[in-house]
Design a protein around this motif. Structure first.
Motif, mmCIF file in Angstrom:
data_model
loop_
_atom_site.group_PDB
_atom_site.id
_atom_site.type_symbol
_atom_site.label_atom_id
_atom_site.label_comp_id
_atom_site.label_asym_id
_atom_site.label_seq_id
_atom_site.Cartn_x
_atom_site.Cartn_y
_atom_site.Cartn_z
ATOM 1 N N TRP A 36 38.800 39.095 42.519
ATOM 2 C CA TRP A 36 39.607 38.469 43.562
ATOM 3 C C TRP A 36 39.546 39.361 44.802
ATOM 4 C CZ3 TRP A 36 41.682 33.696 43.571
ATOM 5 C CH2 TRP A 36 41.893 33.048 42.353
ATOM 6 N N PHE A 37 39.303 38.731 45.918
ATOM 7 C CA PHE A 37 39.292 39.407 47.206
ATOM 8 C C PHE A 37 40.191 38.624 48.153
ATOM 9 C CE2 PHE A 37 35.805 42.449 46.696
ATOM 10 C CZ PHE A 37 35.255 41.987 45.517
ATOM 11 N N PHE A 47 39.087 44.060 48.579
ATOM 12 C CA PHE A 47 39.159 43.939 47.124
ATOM 13 C C PHE A 47 40.622 43.881 46.679
ATOM 14 C CE2 PHE A 47 38.310 44.486 42.757
ATOM 15 C CZ PHE A 47 39.169 45.456 42.268
ATOM 16 N N VAL A 48 40.883 42.991 45.725
ATOM 17 C CA VAL A 48 42.233 42.878 45.167
ATOM 18 C C VAL A 48 42.239 43.276 43.697
ATOM 19 C CG1 VAL A 48 44.143 41.310 44.664
ATOM 20 C CG2 VAL A 48 42.838 41.050 46.793
ATOM 21 N N ALA A 49 41.408 42.608 42.896
ATOM 22 C CA ALA A 49 41.402 42.879 41.460
ATOM 23 C C ALA A 49 40.102 42.358 40.867
ATOM 24 C CB ALA A 49 42.595 42.243 40.777
ATOM 25 N N ALA A 50 39.750 42.909 39.701
ATOM 26 C CA ALA A 50 38.538 42.468 39.027
ATOM 27 C C ALA A 50 38.695 42.618 37.526
ATOM 28 C CB ALA A 50 37.326 43.262 39.514
ATOM 29 N N ILE A 51 37.918 41.835 36.802
ATOM 30 C CA ILE A 51 37.952 41.884 35.342
ATOM 31 C C ILE A 51 36.533 41.733 34.827
ATOM 32 C CG2 ILE A 51 38.393 39.377 35.163
ATOM 33 C CD1 ILE A 51 40.242 40.055 32.761
ATOM 34 N N SER A 52 36.202 42.496 33.808
ATOM 35 C CA SER A 52 34.850 42.466 33.275
ATOM 36 C C SER A 52 34.605 41.202 32.476
ATOM 37 C CB SER A 52 34.608 43.700 32.401
ATOM 38 O OG SER A 52 35.498 43.685 31.304
ATOM 39 N N TRP A 53 33.341 40.967 32.145
ATOM 40 C CA TRP A 53 32.947 39.744 31.470
ATOM 41 C C TRP A 53 33.620 39.566 30.130
ATOM 42 C CZ3 TRP A 53 30.015 39.825 26.854
ATOM 43 C CH2 TRP A 53 29.633 41.126 26.445
ATOM 44 N N ASN A 54 33.882 40.682 29.432
ATOM 45 C CA ASN A 54 34.425 40.603 28.072
ATOM 46 C C ASN A 54 35.885 41.026 27.992
ATOM 47 O OD1 ASN A 54 34.175 43.285 28.553
ATOM 48 N ND2 ASN A 54 32.932 43.751 26.768
ATOM 49 N N TYR A 59 40.627 46.069 36.974
ATOM 50 C CA TYR A 59 40.845 46.989 38.083
ATOM 51 C C TYR A 59 41.720 46.287 39.112
ATOM 52 C CZ TYR A 59 36.714 49.053 35.974
ATOM 53 O OH TYR A 59 35.820 49.576 35.086
ATOM 54 N N ALA A 60 42.516 47.064 39.805
ATOM 55 C CA ALA A 60 43.349 46.519 40.877
ATOM 56 C C ALA A 60 43.397 47.509 42.023
ATOM 57 C CB ALA A 60 44.752 46.225 40.378
ATOM 58 N N ALA A 61 43.437 46.980 43.213
ATOM 59 C CA ALA A 61 43.571 47.828 44.393
ATOM 60 C C ALA A 61 44.930 48.530 44.370
ATOM 61 C CB ALA A 61 43.436 46.990 45.653
ATOM 62 N N ASP A 62 44.972 49.706 44.957
ATOM 63 C CA ASP A 62 46.230 50.458 44.986
ATOM 64 C C ASP A 62 47.355 49.662 45.639
ATOM 65 O OD1 ASP A 62 44.694 53.720 45.552
ATOM 66 O OD2 ASP A 62 45.059 52.587 43.715
ATOM 67 N N SER A 63 46.986 48.858 46.617
ATOM 68 C CA SER A 63 47.996 48.100 47.366
ATOM 69 C C SER A 63 48.684 47.030 46.532
ATOM 70 C CB SER A 63 47.361 47.464 48.609
ATOM 71 O OG SER A 63 46.302 46.607 48.231
ATOM 72 N N VAL A 64 48.069 46.639 45.412
ATOM 73 C CA VAL A 64 48.653 45.581 44.590
ATOM 74 C C VAL A 64 48.949 46.037 43.173
ATOM 75 C CG1 VAL A 64 47.406 43.860 45.957
ATOM 76 C CG2 VAL A 64 46.481 44.598 43.747
ATOM 77 N N SER A 104 33.062 44.874 39.889
ATOM 78 C CA SER A 104 32.843 45.785 41.012
ATOM 79 C C SER A 104 33.963 45.589 42.019
ATOM 80 C CB SER A 104 31.491 45.495 41.662
ATOM 81 O OG SER A 104 31.350 46.194 42.885
ATOM 82 N N THR A 105 34.196 46.637 42.781
ATOM 83 C CA THR A 105 35.174 46.532 43.856
ATOM 84 C C THR A 105 34.508 46.194 45.189
ATOM 85 O OG1 THR A 105 35.061 48.883 44.343
ATOM 86 C CG2 THR A 105 36.697 48.192 42.723
ATOM 87 N N TYR A 106 33.182 46.063 45.202
ATOM 88 C CA TYR A 106 32.426 45.814 46.433
ATOM 89 C C TYR A 106 32.069 44.339 46.545
ATOM 90 C CZ TYR A 106 32.032 50.873 46.357
ATOM 91 O OH TYR A 106 32.311 52.205 46.317
#
Length: 123
Positions: A36-37, A47-54, A59-64, A104-106
């Motif tokens: 999510w961006f 970048f806001v948050a991400a989750i791997s395929w499995n 991961y989450a940005a510090d701001s959230v 990824s955060t990019y």
């Protein structure tokens, strides 16, 4: 190709909660990491948050961090972003994105993007 459609945005007050959804179709959803961006007017995509395929890592940005939670349901081909304790600075258009396997955060590492859903938080 992977098609992504976001939903769940809206106008809320500070302190409220929203849950964004991103429905995927096309290729095998479970092979893709999801992110999510967000982008506010005049600002860069963030970048806001991400989750791997499995589901093994998120991961989450510090701001959230501590307020937003990303999750996925591979049976429903859907990724979610639960947003609690919303703040006016969270106001932005929120996009989901997909890339194979590892998150990824990019933003430039993601291959597929949805059209976005607007979140507006009033003070």
């Amino acid at each position: 190709q992977v098609q992504l459609v976001e939903s769940g945005g809206g106008l809320v007050q500070a302190g409220d909660s929203l849950r964004l959804s991103c429905a995927a179709s096309g290729r095998t959803f479970s092979n893709y990491a999801m992110g999510w961006f967000r982008q506010a007017p005049g600002k860069e995509r963030e970048f806001v948050a991400a989750i791997s395929w499995n589901n093994s890592s998120t991961y989450a940005a510090d701001s959230v961090k501590g307020r937003f939670t990303i999750s996925r349901d591979n049976a429903k081909n859907t990724v979610y972003l639960q947003m609690n304790s919303l703040k006016p600075e969270d106001t932005a258009r929120y996009y989901c994105a997909a890339k194979l396997y590892y998150s990824s955060t990019y933003f430039y590492q993601y291959d597929y993007w949805g059209q976005g859903t607007q979140v507006t938080v009033s003070s």
